[in-house]
Design an enzyme around this catalytic site. Sequence first.
Site, PDB file in Angstrom:
ATOM      1  N   LYS A  40     -38.486  10.581 -27.239  1.00 60.61           N
ATOM      2  CA  LYS A  40     -38.114  11.614 -26.631  1.00 60.61           C
ATOM      3  C   LYS A  40     -38.072  12.781 -27.514  1.00 60.61           C
ATOM      4  O   LYS A  40     -37.957  12.605 -28.756  1.00 60.61           O
ATOM      5  CB  LYS A  40     -36.674  11.458 -25.742  1.00 60.61           C
ATOM      6  CG  LYS A  40     -35.342  11.293 -27.054  1.00 60.61           C
ATOM      7  CD  LYS A  40     -34.287  10.603 -26.174  1.00 60.61           C
ATOM      8  CE  LYS A  40     -33.125  10.638 -27.314  1.00 60.61           C
ATOM      9  NZ  LYS A  40     -32.304   9.594 -26.626  1.00 60.61           N
ATOM     10  N   TYR A 261     -27.099  40.576 -45.423  1.00 61.36           N
ATOM     11  CA  TYR A 261     -26.170  41.483 -44.432  1.00 61.36           C
ATOM     12  C   TYR A 261     -24.613  41.583 -44.800  1.00 61.36           C
ATOM     13  O   TYR A 261     -24.092  40.450 -45.092  1.00 61.36           O
ATOM     14  CB  TYR A 261     -26.529  40.944 -42.934  1.00 61.36           C
ATOM     15  CG  TYR A 261     -27.890  41.291 -42.756  1.00 61.36           C
ATOM     16  CD1 TYR A 261     -28.162  42.661 -42.470  1.00 61.36           C
ATOM     17  CD2 TYR A 261     -28.954  40.365 -42.392  1.00 61.36           C
ATOM     18  CE1 TYR A 261     -29.550  42.879 -41.960  1.00 61.36           C
ATOM     19  CE2 TYR A 261     -30.259  40.574 -41.928  1.00 61.36           C
ATOM     20  CZ  TYR A 261     -30.568  41.788 -41.687  1.00 61.36           C
ATOM     21  OH  TYR A 261     -31.626  42.173 -41.248  1.00 61.36           O
TER      22      TYR A 261
HETATM   23  C1  LIG Z   1     -32.061   8.394 -27.279  1.00 59.01           C
HETATM   24  C2  LIG Z   1     -31.954   7.178 -26.613  1.00 59.01           C
HETATM   25  C3  LIG Z   1     -31.966   5.869 -27.300  1.00 59.01           C
HETATM   26  C4  LIG Z   1     -32.537   5.834 -28.637  1.00 59.01           C
HETATM   27  O1  LIG Z   1     -31.426   6.246 -29.730  1.00 59.01           O
HETATM   28  P1  LIG Z   1     -31.451   6.004 -31.249  1.00 59.01           P
HETATM   29  O2  LIG Z   1     -30.068   6.326 -31.728  1.00 59.01           O
HETATM   30  O3  LIG Z   1     -32.266   7.367 -31.453  1.00 59.01           O
HETATM   31  O4  LIG Z   1     -32.133   4.883 -31.444  1.00 59.01           O
HETATM   32  C5  LIG Z   1     -32.002   4.767 -26.224  1.00 59.01           C
HETATM   33  N1  LIG Z   1     -31.556   5.005 -25.092  1.00 59.01           N
HETATM   34  C6  LIG Z   1     -31.201   5.913 -24.540  1.00 59.01           C
HETATM   35  C7  LIG Z   1     -30.875   6.050 -23.262  1.00 59.01           C
HETATM   36  C8  LIG Z   1     -31.547   7.118 -25.245  1.00 59.01           C
HETATM   37  O5  LIG Z   1     -31.155   8.152 -24.477  1.00 59.01           O
END
Ligand SMILES: *Cc1c(COP(=O)(O)O)cnc(C)c1O
Length: 366
Positions: A40, A261
């Site tokens: 993702k 700034y």
């Molecule tokens: C992001 C996610 C994972 C993977 O998680 P990591 O901590 O990056 O290994 C697994 N399952 C779901 C539903 C997620 O959203």
Amino acid sequence: MTLPPCPSSWCDIHRDRILTNISLALSLLPEGKRMCAVMKADAYGHGISQVVPLVMAHGIDCIGITSNEEARAVREAGFDGTLIRIRAATVSEIAEAQQHRVEEQVSSVEIAAYLAAEQPDTPAHLALNASGMSRDGLEIGSPEGRAECFEIIRLLGAQIVGITTHFPSNAPEDLRASDRLFQEQVRWVFSHSDLDRTRVTVHAGSSLTLISDVPVVGDMFRCGAIFYGILRQDAGFAPTMDLKSRVVSLQHYEAGQTVGYDRAHVLDAPRSIASISIGYANGITRVSQGRGEVLIGGQRAPIVGKISMNTITVDVTGLDVRVGQEVYLFGGRETAITTAQSEAQFGTIMAELYTDWGGRNLRIYR
Ligand SMILES: *Cc1c(COP(=O)(O)O)cnc(C)c1O
């Protein structure tokens, strides 16, 4: 793709380290379990089309995505295996993703009815809240939830190929309790349906679950973070992205002059200030002001003054620095800016930094 000859800032992506991390992660997988590579957020900011071939090279046959754009990129990269969406989706998303052969999560009667009527060939994964993430899983602790679960199973039957949950915490005691509850609920589903245990993949657990000592139920882990060297660096996992820029100006200013700034930084003595062509537009967030260092030719220089939109200023007094030199904001091999240092500097976790930096800067693959 032709690269601009001189990017202001960029991410070096180390494919060799991703490959090593994948093989280390696979070596942690308990006997008989399957790995789903979670990609993702454009493979955690690394560029999904570039990472898919690395995952395939290691024979991983399951990929997890969230958006349709990611699904398209995974198929375009030549992946022919199981592609699971690891979140709930709308009917229009599901309809559009059909062409990419995406297996969908189901936790409502509405989606189950849609799939059964319109996409009977789309495999479905029953998503249970079990351990209490309360994000998109169905809660079957209540009679209403169990009734809804019956209805989903009645509608989908053998279209259900998976049962899943997501653990909110991987602290050992919490994880043990979550696992126990998920096991119980999975058993309940099988004992109250005709679902065939041998044809259903039970999956839960992420990178932190994989590296924990707690054994969890199921046939498959879903891991993302671990492939990018965020965890267990003591075991050889290495960060896979460097964030880099260049010195574009070097000036000497007198004591009492202010930098940036709002005159937030005042020079206590004559100082050499280098200007670096990266700023908050590239993910050096303004909250990191007053914290953090950069690496120039292996030398550490503190970031001073407020972060500008596309410039930061660093104090390089007494250092050997030239205009045009490369600067590490994160990474670098020997004297590296570490994950711990960046997490403290930006007040967040590496997964957020990777996705932000990867999305806001040119990526160069090594
Ligand atoms: C992001 C996610 C994972 C993977 O998680 P990591 O901590 O990056 O290994 C697994 N399952 C779901 C539903 C997620 O959203």
